[in-house]
Every structure is written in C-alpha cells, then in structure tokens.
Design an enzyme around this catalytic site. Structure first.
Site, PDB file in Angstrom:
ATOM      1  N   GLN A  30      45.528  19.133  42.439  1.00 31.65           N
ATOM      2  CA  GLN A  30      46.310  18.209  43.256  1.00 31.65           C
ATOM      3  C   GLN A  30      45.428  17.099  43.820  1.00 31.65           C
ATOM      4  OE1 GLN A  30      47.884  21.101  46.122  1.00 31.65           O
ATOM      5  NE2 GLN A  30      49.902  20.742  45.255  1.00 31.65           N
ATOM      6  N   CYS A  89      45.675  22.896  52.363  1.00 27.84           N
ATOM      7  CA  CYS A  89      45.867  22.492  53.754  1.00 27.84           C
ATOM      8  C   CYS A  89      45.161  23.394  54.769  1.00 27.84           C
ATOM      9  CB  CYS A  89      47.350  22.355  54.079  1.00 27.84           C
ATOM     10  SG  CYS A  89      48.404  23.648  53.410  1.00 27.84           S
ATOM     11  N   ARG A 116      48.573  29.344  41.399  1.00 26.79           N
ATOM     12  CA  ARG A 116      49.871  29.874  41.807  1.00 26.79           C
ATOM     13  C   ARG A 116      50.373  30.868  40.769  1.00 26.79           C
ATOM     14  NH1 ARG A 116      52.336  24.413  44.661  1.00 26.79           N
ATOM     15  NH2 ARG A 116      50.644  24.285  46.188  1.00 26.79           N
ATOM     16  N   ASP A 167      45.414  15.920  46.688  1.00 30.67           N
ATOM     17  CA  ASP A 167      46.054  16.429  47.896  1.00 30.67           C
ATOM     18  C   ASP A 167      45.485  15.744  49.127  1.00 30.67           C
ATOM     19  OD1 ASP A 167      47.795  18.051  49.218  1.00 30.67           O
ATOM     20  OD2 ASP A 167      46.620  19.882  49.023  1.00 30.67           O
ATOM     21  N   LYS A 191      60.616  17.739  53.771  1.00 29.79           N
ATOM     22  CA  LYS A 191      59.793  16.906  52.896  1.00 29.79           C
ATOM     23  C   LYS A 191      60.639  15.854  52.204  1.00 29.79           C
ATOM     24  CE  LYS A 191      60.167  19.915  48.816  1.00 29.79           C
ATOM     25  NZ  LYS A 191      59.440  20.717  47.803  1.00 29.79           N
ATOM     26  N   HIS A 211      45.951  15.104  53.559  1.00 30.45           N
ATOM     27  CA  HIS A 211      46.571  15.498  54.819  1.00 30.45           C
ATOM     28  C   HIS A 211      46.222  14.453  55.868  1.00 30.45           C
ATOM     29  CE1 HIS A 211      46.296  19.251  52.496  1.00 30.45           C
ATOM     30  NE2 HIS A 211      47.512  19.414  52.991  1.00 30.45           N
ATOM     31  N   HIS A 256      51.478  16.237  54.860  1.00 29.68           N
ATOM     32  CA  HIS A 256      50.940  16.567  53.535  1.00 29.68           C
ATOM     33  C   HIS A 256      51.449  15.540  52.528  1.00 29.68           C
ATOM     34  CE1 HIS A 256      50.488  21.010  54.725  1.00 29.68           C
ATOM     35  NE2 HIS A 256      51.268  20.520  55.669  1.00 29.68           N
TER      36      HIS A 256
END
Length: 655
Positions: A385, A338, A367, A387, A475, A389, A521
């Site tokens: 991911q 992000c 991570r 991912d 979330k 946004h 997200h």
C-alpha cells in the site's frame, strides 16, 4: 425515470400499465409488485421498465423459473434448490441430476427457448406453510426453506422472502398449470417477454446453503438482457474483457507470475513487470513528497498487543494470518500499517504547529484472504500500500480530506483513469450491526457528516454505501471506470476517531491543553498490486509510453546495421529511455510482429537508407509509419512524448 400514476379506482397493474410494452412490473414505495396484483384507489405506483435495473432483475429471475422447468423436463426427479438473479445474470441449483456438460447446457437452452415462445403466464398464488409442506413434500430443499424460512441459504430470500409464502405457477394458453415453484416474486407477466436476449453461460458445483457439509449440487448460470442487441453487446464486452484479462496478459508479456511453491495469492514480479511497478512507485513517492508527506518505514510483524490496542484484534482477526509463537509471545504479520504509524506519532510530544502531520509508507501487509476469492493481482494476500496517515486537529479534517481527494483524482487522471465517482461508506443506518463498529453514535455522526460534506463540496457524483464502513470509522472510496466501463474500487479515505483514543495520542493545543488528533487514513493506489492489474486490463497490456517496460525497440533490417542500431540505442539510454535492440536471427517481418505482440510503443526500423541519411524510421502501435526521421529529431520526439506522460498511443502525427 418513469412517471408515477395514482389509481383512480380499484384495479390491477395491468389496467394501469398493461398497454405499455416495456412495463413489466410496478413499484409501490420500495415494494416491487407483479402487474397482475390488485391496486386500491388512491395508491400511487411507478411503472418498472424491462431495461431498468429492477426490470432486468425481474427478467433474470423469471429466466431461472424457465430454466428450472426445462431441467425438470429432462430430469423429472430433480431436487430444486434456489434460483436468484445476480449481477448481469442468474443461476439455479439442482440436485439429483447428471453432471452438467456443454451438450446438456445446449439442450436446456433449446428447451428454454421453446418455453419462452409458448407464452406461459407467471401466476402468483398465496399459500400457507401447511399447504407448502404438502405441495413440496418431494422437494427436500424447498421444504427445508419453508421450514426454516430460508435461514442460511444463499439467495433464499428470492424463494421465501418475508411475510406469507407464495407459489408461482407457469400457466399455458389453455389455463393449465405446466410448472410451479416456491417464490416471493415478482415476475414478468409472461415468458414471451423474456424474448431472445438470454443465454446459458457456464456450470459448476455448489453446496446446498454454501456449506461443504451439505449435498453437492449442480449450478447452472445464465445471462439475460432486455433485447438480443443488449445480449450481443454484453457478450462482446465479455470477449474483450477475456482478451484484457491481466492474468493472461501477465504471462504473455512476462510481467508477473504466481509460483505454486510460494502459495496462492502471492505474486512475483518479473523484470518487465518490475519496471512498471518501479515507475508507479517513483511517481507516487514524488507525489506524496509534493503533497507534504514524510516517508517512514515499519516492520512486517509485531507483538499481538499492538493489534489489541488498535482494535484489529478481535474486530479484524479473520483477516489476519494466525500468530507465530516466540517463547510464549505471539507475533502477527501486520495486516495494516496504521498501528505502527501511531507509535511514531506517540514517540515524542506533538504541537498543534506540526499538524497536519502526514506520514507515508510503502508498507507491505498480509491478509488471510480465502482461496476462493483470490483473483490474480486484484485480490492477493500480500498487499503493498502507498499508505498514509494524516494527524489533524478536528477543525482541519475537512480541508485535509479535500486535499487528499485532489491528490487522488490527480493521480487517477495521470494514469489515464478519468471517469470516477465517490462512494460514502457508513454504519448501517438501521443500527442492526452496531457490534461490528467501535465508537459512539455521536462520533459516527460527526465523522460521517464531515465526509458527506466533503463529498458534496467536491463536485463529484457520490453514492451512499450503508454498512460498508471500516470498524473504526466511515470512509470515502473512489470508484473508477476502466476502458470497458467496468467499475473498480481504487483509493480510500477513512476518518478514524478511534485509534487516537486507543493509543492515547495527544498534541498540545494553542491554549496549552492536550487534545486528541483525528487520524485520516488514505491509500492512493489502494494497493500497488491491484492498481497494476487494473492498468493492465485498462490498457490491454499496451501501457502508455511513460509506463511501458520497454519504450523503444530498434529493429535492424539486416545484421549489417546492428552497429548503427546499437549506437542509436546507446543515445536513447543516455536520456533514460528504456530500449532494446532485436539482434535475433528472426526474419525482419517476424521482428516487427514480435515488437507489436510485445506492445512496444516505439519501434524504430534501421535499414540502408536510414543509415545513409543518419536517420531512423518509426513504426507505431497502430501500424502507421514515419520514415527517415533524423536521429536527433527522433530522440527529441520520443523523449518529449514520454516526459509528457501522454496516455494515448504515439502515432505519426504525435510530433
């Protein structure tokens, strides 16, 4: 849910519920109480059934006392630790005993069965701290819990709880106390109610209070259920889960591995696993384009200032790998995409006409998961991911969240996961952990209300998760059940009002003013690695034909038919169907078994009659056959089934 009862006079729970065989405790508000506890007139209580969630927890907690009593029979000088209930079971920690062996486990379980049959009553007794220290003088761990009120001890709340201290005595038919333990309860009325629905399952080492600087203890685990049938059903589920373990199947099917040379939590995908992963990526890439997203790409590392701006340092520092130094400048491996997407948004002026602006990336993040929590593909250190946004005006946020929910539920259904519900993760409601979260109360309340409204309007079941929010906003998580009924957290949608402020993101509104966008997200797979592992277990390695690494295998009955099999295979390849021919020296029967073991959806047998007829014979995963199907028809049949993305196994009736 059981009907509540209001006491008409002073009595005990036994007077209210004692004649109902499945009732093992009672509830006053949110407080669980033993049936032996006194009840005042006018109090409203709800019975707790043994097969309810609370009832099973009480059953399992009672089992820990029975197990500890059995262990102390064998080792009179044992130092008792803690014994909480856990999901589907219980454990107890013991010091000053021999190393646990399978034989010792059998002996303990045998003694437990005898204690259960002896029908000992669980009798609660209030005790002062001074009395507790005196009674527990020869139990150093229990004494420490009394002295420190359980601080720092995993599961210690089952021992001391809050308020006054209590002991629970196991009392035999003659009224004699056989065994006692520090505990807040509640417990079953008697050991007999444990029945024969329990079993000891495993053992391991553990550190007192989970601290490696403390004594090493022996931890014994068990499981307990309301009936023998429930226990057998649970053990059957465990056995089936073991067969479906994606780590085991990953090796057997040559999908992926975890080379020690790379380090823990870092998988490599083999060619067969790489095919499945590519199909997943192709699907979700096209799905993002269809849903209005634009593809972007960002680096794997960044200067640390970026993560200070985003707030991940210090709020998420423990989840990130230590920095790399480049002439005094620290660089971090990214743990999220992000911040970099924010830089793309900020790279030029934005107008409200561009919103929603949807950016999407296959972003690999890293991570620093602790080694103890790593688990195959479902918990790794390298995470890819899908991912995205979405940058929206505040008033667009509800529609964007609904758009994302529809995207995600369609994806889950396409991959054969049809049973799911929503979990709404928010700040903790009592505000005790506000320092974990960024933003004002008003911002959190507004964001939470938007997500809650979307969850309610979705028509799907949803449950609250206080305290489970990301540090920058609440979330929605989609929790999906697999073929065994196990629940997995899959996709997430997060409402972020913090990063737009931190990055000074702006768009020009219709009135010419500069406004902050809201950032949403979303990860549809969650992570490709985790989703892959879940699919392996959901399908027990037998991927649907459209996902399978090898969709068709041709098995010639003899070498004389190799050329014909090769010709058919080539025709399949022209239709982009993944096919192999078994040219091995194995006998025909073994070739068929190999195709079954490799879980190939379509096995095509080629023999003399097939060649003469210009045909092939199908053998399906369920063992059914369809003989001498003309080649053109067979190819059309296979192609149509794959194109349909049918998640069922093809059979002789799937025409």
């Amino acid at each position: 849910m059981p009907q509540s009862v209001t006491a008409t006079e002073d009595c005990t729970g036994f007077d209210l519920f004692g004649k109902q065989p499945k009732v093992v405790a009672m509830k006053k508000g949110e407080e669980l109480l033993d049936l032996s506890r006194s009840v005042s007139a006018g109090e409203t209580l709800t019975p707790v059934l043994i097969d309810s969630e609370d009832g099973l927890n009480i059953l399992r907690h009672s089992c820990t006392h029975v197990m500890a009593q059995a262990v102390q029979e064998i080792f009179p000088d044992v130092n008792l630790g803690i014994g909480p209930f856990i999901t589907d079971g219980f454990y107890y920690d013991f010091g000053n005993i021999e190393a646990v062996t399978p034989e010792l486990l059998k002996d303990i379980e045998k003694r437990m069965k005898r204690i259960v049959k002896s029908n000992q009553r669980f009798v609660r007794r209030d005790i002062t701290e001074e009395q507790a220290r005196e009674e527990l003088a020869n139990q150093p761990y229990k004494l420490e819990l009394v002295t420190t009120k359980g601080a720092g001890a995993e599961g210690a709340s089952v021992e001391v709880g809050t308020g006054g201290l209590t002991m629970y005595d196991n009392v035999d038919r003659n009224g004699e106390c056989i065994w006692t333990d520090l505990c807040r309860g509640p417990h079953l009325p008697s050991t007999k109610l444990i029945g024969n629905g329990f079993a000891l399952t495993k053992f391991s080492s553990a550190y007192w209070k989970g601290d490696q600087a403390n004594d090493q203890l022996q931890r014994i685990y068990g499981t307990a259920w309301a009936s023998k049938d429930d226990l057998v059903a649970y053990q059957t589920r465990l056995a089936e889960a073991a067969k479906r373990d994606h780590r085991k199947l990953g090796t057997e099917l040559d999908l992926f591995s975890f080379p020690e040379e790379l380090g823990a939590g870092l998988p490599v995908f083999h060619p067969r696993g790489g095919i499945v992963r590519r199909v997943m990526e192709d699907y979700v890439r096209q799905a993002h384009i269809k849903n209005g997203f634009q593809y972007v790409s960002t680096p794997h590392i960044s200067k640390e200032d970026l993560f200070h701006t985003s707030g991940h340092l210090p709020y998420y520092a423990d989840g990130m790998f230590p920095p790399m130094d480049d002439d005094g400048q620290n660089y971090y491996l990214k743990a999220m995409n992000c911040p970099m997407h924010n830089l793309i948004f900020r790279s030029r002026g934005r107008s409200y006409r561009e919103l929603p602006l949807r950016l999407f990336e296959f972003g690999t993040v890293y991570r620093n998961e602790k080694s103890g929590v790593l688990q195959g593909l479902t918990r790794v250190r390298m995470i890819t991911q899908d991912d995205s946004h979405s940058y929206v005006m505040a008033e667009q946020a509800p529609d964007e969240i609904k758009h994302l929910l529809n995207f995600i539920t369609t994806l889950l259904s396409d991959f054969g996961l049809h049973d799911y519900y929503l979990e709404l993760s928010t700040r903790d409601e009592d505000g005790k952990k506000k320092d974990k979260f960024i933003g004002t109360d008003e911002q959190w309340e507004n964001a939470t209300n938007v997500l809650r409204q979307c969850a309610e309007e979705s028509g799907m079941k949803w449950v609250p998760d206080p305290g489970g929010a990301a540090f920058y906003g609440p979330k929605i998580s989609i929790q999906a059940k697999d073929a065994l009924g196990r629940t997995w957290q899959m996709s997430t949608i997060q409402y972020d009002f913090n990063q737009p402020e931190r990055f000074q993101l702006e768009y020009t509104a219709p009135d010419g003013s500069h406004q902050r966008p809201v950032m949403i997200h979303a990860a549809k797979f969650g992570s490709i690695e985790r989703f892959f592992g879940i699919l392996v277990e959901h399908y027990a390695g037998a991927f649907p034909a459209w996902l399978a690494p090898e969709q068709v295998r041709l098995v010639p009955v003899a070498e004389a038919f190799y050329d014909y099999a090769t010709e058919v295979a080539n025709q399949l390849r022209t239709r982009d169907i993944r096919v192999e021919v078994d040219y091995s020296d194995d006998r025909f029967g073994k070739k068929i078994r190999n195709a079954s073991k490799d879980k190939v959806p379509f096995t095509l047998i080629v023999g003399g009659d097939d060649v003469d007829a210009g045909a092939v014979s199908f053998r399906y995963r369920d063992g059914s056959q369809e003989n001498q199907v003309p080649v053109a028809q067979a190819l059309d049949q296979i192609e149509a089934f794959i194109a349909s993305r049918n998640n069922e196994n093809p059979t002789a009736k799937s025409e």
